[in-house]
Design a protein around this motif. Sequence first.
Motif, short mmCIF file in Angstrom:
data_model
loop_
_atom_site.label_atom_id
_atom_site.label_comp_id
_atom_site.label_asym_id
_atom_site.label_seq_id
_atom_site.Cartn_x
_atom_site.Cartn_y
_atom_site.Cartn_z
N ALA A 1 0.85 -1.19 0.00
CA ALA A 1 0.00 0.00 0.00
C ALA A 1 0.88 1.24 0.00
O ALA A 1 2.08 1.16 0.25
CB ALA A 1 -0.91 0.01 1.22
N ILE A 2 0.26 2.35 -0.32
CA ILE A 2 0.93 3.64 -0.23
C ILE A 2 0.48 4.30 1.07
O ILE A 2 -0.71 4.44 1.31
CB ILE A 2 0.59 4.54 -1.43
CG1 ILE A 2 1.11 3.90 -2.72
CG2 ILE A 2 1.17 5.93 -1.25
CD1 ILE A 2 0.71 4.64 -3.98
N VAL A 3 1.43 4.69 1.91
CA VAL A 3 1.12 5.33 3.17
C VAL A 3 1.49 6.81 3.06
O VAL A 3 2.60 7.15 2.67
CB VAL A 3 1.89 4.68 4.34
CG1 VAL A 3 1.58 5.40 5.65
CG2 VAL A 3 1.53 3.20 4.45
N ILE A 4 0.50 7.66 3.38
CA ILE A 4 0.73 9.10 3.27
C ILE A 4 0.15 9.77 4.50
O ILE A 4 -0.89 9.34 5.02
CB ILE A 4 0.08 9.66 1.97
CG1 ILE A 4 0.39 11.15 1.79
CG2 ILE A 4 -1.41 9.40 1.94
CD1 ILE A 4 -0.07 11.70 0.45
N SER A 5 0.82 10.77 5.02
CA SER A 5 0.32 11.47 6.20
C SER A 5 -0.96 12.22 5.85
O SER A 5 -1.19 12.60 4.70
CB SER A 5 1.36 12.46 6.73
OG SER A 5 1.49 13.55 5.83
N ARG A 6 -1.80 12.43 6.86
CA ARG A 6 -3.06 13.14 6.63
C ARG A 6 -2.81 14.55 6.08
O ARG A 6 -3.51 15.01 5.18
CB ARG A 6 -3.87 13.21 7.92
CG ARG A 6 -5.25 13.82 7.74
CD ARG A 6 -6.00 13.95 9.07
NE ARG A 6 -7.34 14.46 8.84
CZ ARG A 6 -8.43 13.70 8.81
NH1 ARG A 6 -8.33 12.40 8.99
NH2 ARG A 6 -9.63 14.22 8.61
N ALA A 7 -1.80 15.21 6.61
CA ALA A 7 -1.52 16.58 6.17
C ALA A 7 -1.17 16.62 4.69
O ALA A 7 -1.68 17.47 3.93
CB ALA A 7 -0.39 17.17 7.00
N ASN A 8 -0.33 15.70 4.26
CA ASN A 8 0.03 15.67 2.83
C ASN A 8 -1.13 15.18 1.97
O ASN A 8 -1.32 15.65 0.85
CB ASN A 8 1.26 14.77 2.63
CG ASN A 8 2.53 15.42 3.12
OD1 ASN A 8 2.66 16.64 3.12
ND2 ASN A 8 3.47 14.60 3.59
N PHE A 9 -1.89 14.24 2.51
CA PHE A 9 -3.04 13.73 1.76
C PHE A 9 -4.01 14.86 1.43
O PHE A 9 -4.50 14.98 0.31
CB PHE A 9 -3.74 12.65 2.60
CG PHE A 9 -4.96 12.07 1.95
CD1 PHE A 9 -4.86 11.06 1.01
CD2 PHE A 9 -6.22 12.53 2.28
CE1 PHE A 9 -5.98 10.52 0.40
CE2 PHE A 9 -7.36 12.00 1.68
CZ PHE A 9 -7.24 10.99 0.75
#
Length: 421
Positions: free
Chosen positions: A22-30
């Motif tokens: 999966a791709i994990v991305i922080s909420r802020a960057n998302f």
Amino acid sequence: QDVNITVKQVDGQWRIASAPNAIVISRANFEKVFTPFTLYFYDSTFTYAVPDTRWFADRSTVATSLVRVLLQGPAPYLEGAVSSAVPEGTQLNRNSVPVNGGTATVDVNTAEPAANLSQLDIERFQTQLTQTLSQLNGVQAIQLSVQDQVLKQNSLDDYQAPVINPDVGPQVVGFSGKDMRMSENFRDDSNLTTIYTSDDAMQLPAMGYKRQNFAYLNAARNSLNWINSNTRKTVMMGEMLTQPSFDQFQWLWSSTSDGEVKAISIANRENQTPRTISADWLKDYTVSSLKISRDGTRAVIVTQSGGESAVWMSGIKRGSDNTPEALMEPIRLSSTGKVSDAQWYSDSSVLLADYSQGSTEIVNLSGEVKQIETLDGLASISAAPGSETALAHTQDESVYRLLDGRWSRIDISLEDANFSG
């Protein structure tokens, strides 16, 4: 979500050994890259629009993405609970939905020839595309075609488009001494009508959308009572029943604390035996609140387990005659703390309350959370979807209205005042 990642030491330094695909991305960057948009589906009668909020990369091709996903159908928790005007097997004829001069051109392939679509089918399909794409800046109209054959639109004089976020009205039902009363205006005690008088204690009232049916729980919360034409009938029994909730198909809902969900048809006078609604996913939880959406396709449920609370949204599976059968596997909504109760604030947001702390917040399907000021002695909440109005009641019998994120006291004497639903 929790993500399990295994690490190991390599040459004295920690390295990831295994991780999910999966791709994990922080909420802020998302939130910098993606934007929430709402796809629209419908209840079985095509009376109400049902929002299905998704996140899309907000780029110039977002119109194409919205239409492509809309054609694929609703989110899993809504499958079997909502209807779509999209003909089965429909796909984009071209790999784009161009927008020129404010008009989005949607050209599709359907499993059956366009000639087989009724004008009502076409109008509903057009409406579904319009309600979904009108969120985009610069889209004022939709041109729908099947394999370059433009479909005739707006030719049914009696066509009524499904309603987005319908208003339930300003009327409230509550208690005054031994009387259950309805007020025509939640802001004051104007035009009070006595619905029922009882020597027994009444609490947690509910009112049907046509304001002809009413319900309440007894003091022990083990008896649900239905009122019609000043006639009372006990229609449901159970331990620590949740506040009654009506739906648009004239079913009256409640749940026991151990997660047994029940509904009874108040339209069927010959058979008023409560139905047990399948909801196996609730078996390990204590249920403290259950409310049905105005469109009748979803339930918002608050559960408790091991000192922790959770808020769930579940699609309602119904039979061909709109008899409720099951609460589908849900999605979990965001909340910043413990939750005691949930009320529909709009068709895409809920008002949450923690009675132990007096805290309230509004949670949107997009995940956005708007916190509201704390209200000391908070005892109950109610909300009116459509108008996005909410009331709060405190232990000293004061009533407050939600205005601009703050609770403002109002002059109404009804206890436990509650809107339709």
